[in-house]
Design a protein around this motif. Structure first.
Motif, short mmCIF file in Angstrom:
data_model
loop_
_atom_site.label_atom_id
_atom_site.label_comp_id
_atom_site.label_asym_id
_atom_site.label_seq_id
_atom_site.Cartn_x
_atom_site.Cartn_y
_atom_site.Cartn_z
N GLY A 78 0.85 -1.07 -0.07
CA GLY A 78 0.06 0.00 -0.12
C GLY A 78 0.93 1.42 -0.02
O GLY A 78 2.21 1.16 -0.12
N ALA A 111 -2.24 6.95 -8.62
CA ALA A 111 -3.21 5.95 -9.06
C ALA A 111 -3.51 5.52 -10.30
O ALA A 111 -3.77 4.71 -10.80
CB ALA A 111 -4.45 6.29 -8.14
N SER A 114 -0.78 3.74 -12.05
CA SER A 114 -0.31 2.51 -11.69
C SER A 114 -1.54 1.50 -12.38
O SER A 114 -1.42 0.25 -12.34
CB SER A 114 -0.68 2.46 -10.21
OG SER A 114 -2.31 2.53 -9.79
N GLY A 116 -4.89 1.09 -11.87
CA GLY A 116 -5.67 0.48 -10.72
C GLY A 116 -4.95 -0.35 -9.51
O GLY A 116 -5.70 -0.90 -8.91
N ARG A 117 -3.51 -0.31 -9.79
CA ARG A 117 -2.88 -1.34 -8.40
C ARG A 117 -2.97 -0.42 -7.27
O ARG A 117 -2.68 -1.13 -6.24
CB ARG A 117 -1.38 -1.77 -8.98
CG ARG A 117 -1.70 -2.64 -10.21
CD ARG A 117 -0.34 -2.99 -10.81
NE ARG A 117 -0.14 -3.63 -11.73
CZ ARG A 117 0.15 -3.33 -13.09
NH1 ARG A 117 0.45 -2.21 -13.42
NH2 ARG A 117 0.14 -4.39 -13.86
N ILE A 118 -3.08 0.75 -7.38
CA ILE A 118 -2.95 1.70 -6.16
C ILE A 118 -4.31 2.39 -5.90
O ILE A 118 -4.60 3.14 -7.13
CB ILE A 118 -1.83 2.50 -6.26
CG1 ILE A 118 -0.45 1.91 -6.01
CG2 ILE A 118 -1.90 3.57 -4.81
CD1 ILE A 118 0.84 2.69 -6.27
N ASP A 119 -5.06 2.53 -4.82
CA ASP A 119 -6.18 2.95 -4.82
C ASP A 119 -6.12 4.42 -3.94
O ASP A 119 -5.28 4.37 -3.20
CB ASP A 119 -7.29 2.22 -3.88
CG ASP A 119 -7.53 0.78 -4.75
OD1 ASP A 119 -7.61 0.80 -6.16
OD2 ASP A 119 -7.93 -0.20 -4.23
N VAL A 120 -6.95 5.28 -4.51
CA VAL A 120 -6.86 6.53 -3.68
C VAL A 120 -7.95 6.33 -2.63
O VAL A 120 -9.33 6.06 -2.97
CB VAL A 120 -7.07 7.72 -4.49
CG1 VAL A 120 -7.26 8.98 -3.72
CG2 VAL A 120 -6.10 7.83 -5.72
N PRO A 121 -7.82 6.52 -1.36
CA PRO A 121 -8.65 6.40 -0.19
C PRO A 121 -9.79 7.80 -0.51
O PRO A 121 -9.55 8.70 -0.76
CB PRO A 121 -8.00 6.47 1.02
CG PRO A 121 -6.82 7.11 0.60
CD PRO A 121 -6.42 6.84 -0.93
#
Length: 125
Positions: A78, A111, A114, A116-121
């Motif tokens: 993460g 994000a 990436s 879609g491998r890293i999500d933005v909260p």
């Protein structure tokens, strides 16, 4: 396989380095030894051009002035936002890798590149 997305410092940061060179020239030309003073702006310019993050299919490559570190996607757990807004990549081994030139405001861009491998909260309502 697509080319990695490169996130670097803005090249406008080289303008103050050029100004530093101009200001140091009178002192640097006094003798042969003072020419070594020009190594300082050269080191700063190298840092500005080189430091950054590459995001590709293999993972995240963190580049420093004289090296690089690849963190494969399988080892990415993460992203953590440090107290001063710096981004840190958290690995599955619970180590952290500082992402230079990236801040919390850059999370949507990170994000997006990436895939879609890293999500933005989403902040709580």
């Amino acid at each position: 396989m697509s080319a990695p997305a490169r996130i670097r410092m803005s090249r406008t940061a080289l303008l103050p380095v050029g100004l530093l060179v101009i200001c140091m020239l009178p002192l640097a030309t006094v003798s042969a030894w003072t020419l070594l003073l020009l190594l300082v702006p050269a080191a700063i310019a190298t840092w500005v051009v080189r430091v950054g993050v590459d995001v590709g299919d293999d993972g995240v490559i963190v580049r420093s002035a004289f090296g690089r570190r690849l963190v494969p996607w399988a080892r990415v757990a993460g992203i953590r936002v440090a107290p001063r807004g710096e981004l840190r990549l958290v690995t599955t081994a619970r180590t952290e890798v500082r992402l230079p030139v990236l801040r919390a405001r850059d999370l949507p861009r990170l994000a997006a590149v990436s895939g879609g491998r890293i999500d933005v909260p989403v902040p709580p309502a």
